[in-house]
Design a protein around this motif. Structure first.
Motif, mmCIF file in Angstrom:
data_model
loop_
_atom_site.group_PDB
_atom_site.id
_atom_site.type_symbol
_atom_site.label_atom_id
_atom_site.label_comp_id
_atom_site.label_asym_id
_atom_site.label_seq_id
_atom_site.Cartn_x
_atom_site.Cartn_y
_atom_site.Cartn_z
ATOM 1 N N UNK A 130 0.802 -1.223 0.000
ATOM 2 C CA UNK A 130 0.000 0.000 0.000
ATOM 3 C C UNK A 130 0.833 1.270 0.000
ATOM 4 N N UNK A 131 2.035 1.219 0.587
ATOM 5 C CA UNK A 131 2.835 2.444 0.664
ATOM 6 C C UNK A 131 4.321 2.139 0.565
ATOM 7 N N UNK A 132 5.045 3.113 0.026
ATOM 8 C CA UNK A 132 6.493 3.007 -0.110
ATOM 9 C C UNK A 132 7.084 4.404 0.030
ATOM 10 N N UNK A 133 8.199 4.488 0.713
ATOM 11 C CA UNK A 133 8.954 5.734 0.788
ATOM 12 C C UNK A 133 10.204 5.525 -0.064
ATOM 13 N N UNK A 134 10.282 6.261 -1.170
ATOM 14 C CA UNK A 134 11.419 6.137 -2.077
ATOM 15 C C UNK A 134 12.406 7.267 -1.808
ATOM 16 N N UNK A 135 13.664 6.926 -1.647
ATOM 17 C CA UNK A 135 14.719 7.900 -1.399
ATOM 18 C C UNK A 135 14.892 8.829 -2.595
ATOM 19 N N UNK A 162 5.433 11.400 -7.225
ATOM 20 C CA UNK A 162 6.669 10.729 -7.600
ATOM 21 C C UNK A 162 7.688 11.804 -7.970
ATOM 22 N N UNK A 163 8.703 11.948 -7.124
ATOM 23 C CA UNK A 163 9.754 12.936 -7.339
ATOM 24 C C UNK A 163 11.092 12.273 -7.065
ATOM 25 N N UNK A 164 11.834 11.992 -8.130
ATOM 26 C CA UNK A 164 13.122 11.313 -8.034
ATOM 27 C C UNK A 164 14.158 12.140 -8.801
ATOM 28 N N UNK A 165 14.680 13.194 -8.180
ATOM 29 C CA UNK A 165 15.536 14.153 -8.891
ATOM 30 C C UNK A 165 16.851 13.594 -9.428
ATOM 31 N N UNK A 178 -0.924 3.414 -8.374
ATOM 32 C CA UNK A 178 -1.744 4.622 -8.241
ATOM 33 C C UNK A 178 -0.879 5.811 -7.832
ATOM 34 N N UNK A 179 -0.320 6.498 -8.835
ATOM 35 C CA UNK A 179 0.510 7.680 -8.611
ATOM 36 C C UNK A 179 -0.356 8.908 -8.876
ATOM 37 N N UNK A 180 -0.343 9.876 -7.964
ATOM 38 C CA UNK A 180 -1.148 11.084 -8.132
ATOM 39 C C UNK A 180 -0.528 12.073 -9.100
ATOM 40 N N UNK A 181 0.758 12.403 -8.866
ATOM 41 C CA UNK A 181 1.466 13.373 -9.702
ATOM 42 C C UNK A 181 2.886 12.881 -9.950
ATOM 43 N N UNK A 182 3.376 13.145 -11.153
ATOM 44 C CA UNK A 182 4.776 12.889 -11.468
ATOM 45 C C UNK A 182 5.401 14.256 -11.673
ATOM 46 N N UNK A 183 6.266 14.649 -10.728
ATOM 47 C CA UNK A 183 6.807 16.010 -10.766
ATOM 48 C C UNK A 183 8.291 16.078 -11.114
ATOM 49 N N UNK A 184 9.041 14.987 -10.893
ATOM 50 C CA UNK A 184 10.466 15.046 -11.181
ATOM 51 C C UNK A 184 10.984 13.643 -11.491
ATOM 52 N N UNK A 185 11.422 13.448 -12.709
ATOM 53 C CA UNK A 185 12.011 12.172 -13.128
ATOM 54 C C UNK A 185 13.482 12.354 -13.479
ATOM 55 N N UNK A 202 4.829 16.111 -15.282
ATOM 56 C CA UNK A 202 5.807 17.084 -15.755
ATOM 57 C C UNK A 202 7.028 16.288 -16.188
ATOM 58 N N UNK A 203 7.303 16.319 -17.471
ATOM 59 C CA UNK A 203 8.450 15.586 -18.006
ATOM 60 C C UNK A 203 9.708 16.430 -17.882
ATOM 61 N N UNK A 204 10.857 15.781 -17.638
ATOM 62 C CA UNK A 204 12.106 16.553 -17.620
ATOM 63 C C UNK A 204 12.485 17.009 -19.022
ATOM 64 N N UNK A 205 13.272 18.076 -19.100
ATOM 65 C CA UNK A 205 13.747 18.590 -20.392
ATOM 66 C C UNK A 205 14.546 17.538 -21.160
ATOM 67 N N UNK A 206 15.077 16.558 -20.466
ATOM 68 C CA UNK A 206 15.939 15.550 -21.097
ATOM 69 C C UNK A 206 15.165 14.502 -21.894
ATOM 70 N N UNK A 207 13.849 14.410 -21.710
ATOM 71 C CA UNK A 207 13.046 13.422 -22.449
ATOM 72 C C UNK A 207 12.846 13.924 -23.872
ATOM 73 N N UNK A 208 13.325 13.129 -24.823
ATOM 74 C CA UNK A 208 13.212 13.540 -26.228
ATOM 75 C C UNK A 208 12.131 12.777 -26.978
ATOM 76 N N UNK A 209 11.771 11.593 -26.480
ATOM 77 C CA UNK A 209 10.737 10.854 -27.189
ATOM 78 C C UNK A 209 9.861 10.048 -26.230
ATOM 79 N N UNK A 210 8.616 9.951 -26.621
ATOM 80 C CA UNK A 210 7.643 9.117 -25.920
ATOM 81 C C UNK A 210 7.090 8.161 -26.960
ATOM 82 N N UNK A 211 7.350 6.887 -26.759
ATOM 83 C CA UNK A 211 6.958 5.913 -27.767
ATOM 84 C C UNK A 211 6.050 4.865 -27.137
ATOM 85 N N UNK A 212 4.909 4.635 -27.726
ATOM 86 C CA UNK A 212 3.984 3.545 -27.441
ATOM 87 C C UNK A 212 3.541 3.376 -25.981
#
Length: 185
Positions: free
Chosen positions: A68-73, A95-98, A112-119, A140-150
């Motif tokens: 049900x829950x996880x704390x990710x560093x 989900x924020x993993x800088x 079940x992720x509510x928001x993705x703010x930092x990948x 919110x995708x990082x500037x480094x993502x150049x493609x989203x496929x399938x």
């Protein structure tokens, strides 16, 4: 049944607890290494601490249907394929993993992720990575993502905000299929 995991554990080899009953929260503050399939298909409910690990390997928590829950560093740099796939009760508000540099196929499928703010600085998001997520409302995708496929965010029914960066040059088949409330920014 496993009723106690000593907090002194520093390393766990692959598959050690695969398909076992674990009756305690995972709280391993001294952990520095963890193998593939370590907790796959266990009945764990929560992950309090994974210590100092920076990589979550392939299928580590795959199909933990009671989780049900996880704390990710914030120090996580890589998440392997199927890492949290089909953890159907797992809720992650944000989900924020800088420091993230790579993420695997189906890593968070049906979580079940509510928001993705930092990948972090990932350059691509693999197939089915975040699909089938009814809680996801914002990405919110990082500037480094150049493609989203399938089918990266397919069947995220409540996704309302999707921030596509100028650096994204390719969007492939069904990336946002069945996302009926979507507002692309």
């Amino acid at each position: 049944n496993i009723k106690h995991l000593p907090q002194s554990i520093k390393a766990i080899a692959g598959g050690v607890f695969d398909n076992r009953k674990i009756e305690v929260p995972i709280n391993l503050p001294n952990l520095v290494s963890i193998g593939i399939n370590t907790f796959r298909k266990t009945n764990i409910i929560s992950i309090v601490s994974l210590g100092k690990i920076t990589s979550i390997p392939e299928a580590c928590f795959d199909q933990c249907s009671y989780l049900e829950s996880v704390i990710l560093s914030k120090d996580i740099t890589s998440i392997g394929k199927y890492a949290f796939r089909l953890c159907l009760k797992l809720v992650i508000d944000e989900l924020s993993l800088p420091k993230l540099t790579s993420i695997g196929l189906r890593a968070f499928q049906s979580v079940k992720i509510g928001k993705i703010t930092n990948l972090g600085t990932i350059t691509s998001i693999p197939e089915y990575c975040f699909n089938n997520n009814p809680n996801l409302i914002s990405v919110v995708l990082p500037e480094t993502v150049t493609e989203l496929v399938k089918e990266r965010f397919n069947a995220c029914d409540n996704l309302t905000n999707f921030n596509v960066r100028k650096s994204t040059t390719t969007m492939g088949d069904s990336v946002l299929a069945n996302d009926t409330s979507l507002n692309i920014v």
